[in-house]
Enzyme design. Structure first.
Site, short mmCIF file in Angstrom:
data_model
loop_
_atom_site.label_atom_id
_atom_site.label_comp_id
_atom_site.label_asym_id
_atom_site.label_seq_id
_atom_site.Cartn_x
_atom_site.Cartn_y
_atom_site.Cartn_z
N GLU A 119 -2.71 8.99 7.67
CA GLU A 119 -1.34 8.91 7.63
C GLU A 119 -0.80 9.93 8.74
OE1 GLU A 119 0.81 7.17 5.58
OE2 GLU A 119 -0.99 6.14 5.38
N GLY B 245 -3.18 9.06 -4.07
CA GLY B 245 -4.62 9.43 -4.32
C GLY B 245 -4.74 10.66 -5.36
N CYS C 214 -4.29 -1.40 -2.20
CA CYS C 214 -4.38 -0.03 -2.30
C CYS C 214 -5.32 0.12 -3.66
CB CYS C 214 -3.03 0.48 -2.66
SG CYS C 214 -3.39 2.45 -3.05
N ASN C 215 -6.62 0.94 -3.46
CA ASN C 215 -7.43 1.04 -4.58
C ASN C 215 -7.04 1.78 -5.72
OD1 ASN C 215 -10.67 -0.12 -3.48
ND2 ASN C 215 -9.22 0.59 -1.81
N THR C 216 -6.13 3.16 -5.16
CA THR C 216 -5.71 3.93 -6.24
C THR C 216 -4.80 3.11 -7.22
OG1 THR C 216 -5.85 5.46 -4.38
CG2 THR C 216 -4.54 5.98 -6.39
N ASP D 277 0.94 -1.13 0.22
CA ASP D 277 -0.15 -0.08 0.08
C ASP D 277 1.00 1.36 -0.10
OD1 ASP D 277 -2.28 1.48 0.17
OD2 ASP D 277 -1.83 1.78 2.18
N SER D 278 0.27 2.25 -0.58
CA SER D 278 1.10 3.63 -0.25
C SER D 278 1.43 4.03 0.92
CB SER D 278 0.21 4.92 -1.03
OG SER D 278 -0.95 4.75 -0.03
N CYS E 87 -11.26 2.65 -0.23
CA CYS E 87 -9.89 2.97 0.03
C CYS E 87 -9.66 2.49 1.22
CB CYS E 87 -9.97 4.64 0.13
SG CYS E 87 -8.09 5.13 0.76
N THR E 88 -8.42 1.53 1.10
CA THR E 88 -7.96 0.64 2.40
C THR E 88 -7.87 1.46 3.80
OG1 THR E 88 -5.85 0.38 1.32
CG2 THR E 88 -7.36 -1.46 0.84
N HIS E 89 -7.66 2.79 3.50
CA HIS E 89 -7.58 3.55 4.77
C HIS E 89 -8.72 3.96 5.55
CE1 HIS E 89 -3.40 4.61 2.89
NE2 HIS E 89 -3.08 5.60 4.00
#
Ligand code: DGL
Length: 275
Positions: free
Chosen positions: A160, A43, A73-75, A10-11, A194-196
């Site tokens: 974040e 994103g 990560c969806n993005t 993931d980012s 979004c995984t966040h």
């Protein structure tokens, strides 16, 4: 024997929500998590940049002996997965596999929606890629009739920067939820695309009417991966099973350890890497 973990990328910290579900569903397997915290968020970045960064991460995880990488990560799934699967994989590692999070989520939405009115919350990148409306149209067998989307550019930075408990978080979450509810008053399913976002779900739930099902992706991705591995023994056989999870980050390892421990509810020790 050399370890062959499942790579999870993931980012930043969002993919930990997927990792948590994966380790629960597949506790005997090894995992290697990579967060590109130095370059998060993805994103708002362009297609080319997200593709370049994601490919670097996938190559790195292949180099760490991961036969299978989950792009949590969806993005990155929206902007890079198809190119990586179709153009890069055949050249760099045809025997390896890379999977994303959008397709499993879309299949789940199609299974559970009753009235076909679906909302998707995501990053600017995910929303502008139109991946969800396109994939829902393609894979839902006509069950999804309408998809509305809302980009929530402030939500990833809130996570974040660990501002989850702040008034600012509440303000932006309320605003974006009200926006999407206004776009379609009959939603029965709302995808946290979004995984966040599961890390914000407590606040999200305050503003979403009870009749709407809120979908978090972790468990969905885990369920689908269990099924995938059962159908792909050639990949499953390559994965090692010592139940060990390691963490890599492109930013400070100490900061990662502190925040990731908070999100996972246990201590972790990451290693800083450079691509
Ligand atoms: N977790 C990523 C996603 O699912 C966040 C992307 C970002 O870094 O903005 O889209």
């Amino acid at each position: 024997m050399k370890r062959a973990p499942i790579g999870v990328f993931d980012s930043g910290y969002g993919g930990l929500t997927v990792l948590k579900a994966l380790e629960k569903a597949l506790p005997e397997f090894d995992f290697l998590y990579l967060g590109d915290n130095a370059r998060t968020p993805y994103g708002t970045r362009s297609f080319d940049v997200v593709y370049e960064y994601t490919l670097q991460a996938v190559k790195y995880l292949f180099g760490q002996n991961c036969p299978l990488v989950i792009i949590a990560c969806n993005t990155a799934s929206a902007k890079a997965l198809r190119n990586i699967q179709q153009l890069d994989l055949p050249k760099i590692a045809p025997e390896n596999r890379v999977l994303g999070v959008i397709r499993p989520s879309v299949e789940k939405v199609a299974e559970i929606t009753k009235n076909g009115q679906v909302g998707v919350l995501g990053t600017v990148g995910t929303v502008t890629s139109d991946s969800y409306p396109i994939e829902l149209e393609k894979w839902s067998n006509g069950r999804v009739k309408s998809t509305v989307q809302e980009a929530c550019p402030m939500w990833v930075p809130i996570v974040e920067n660990n501002e989850i408990e702040s008034e600012g978080a509440e303000f932006f979450i309320k605003k974006n939820i009200q926006n999407i509810l206004r776009k379609n008053k009959n939603l029965d399913t709302l995808v946290l695309g979004c995984t966040h976002y599961p890390l914000l779900n407590k606040i999200i739930q305050k503003y979403v009417p009870k009749e709407i099902t809120i979908l978090e992706q972790g468990q969905i991705v885990a369920e689908k991966l269990v099924d995938y591995l059962d159908r792909h023994s050639e990949i499953k056989e390559k994965l090692t099973k010592s139940g060990i999870i390691n963490f890599l980050t492109t930013e400070s390892a100490d900061t990662f350890d502190e925040k990731a421990s908070l999100f996972l509810g246990r201590k972790v020790k990451a290693k800083k890497i450079h691509f």
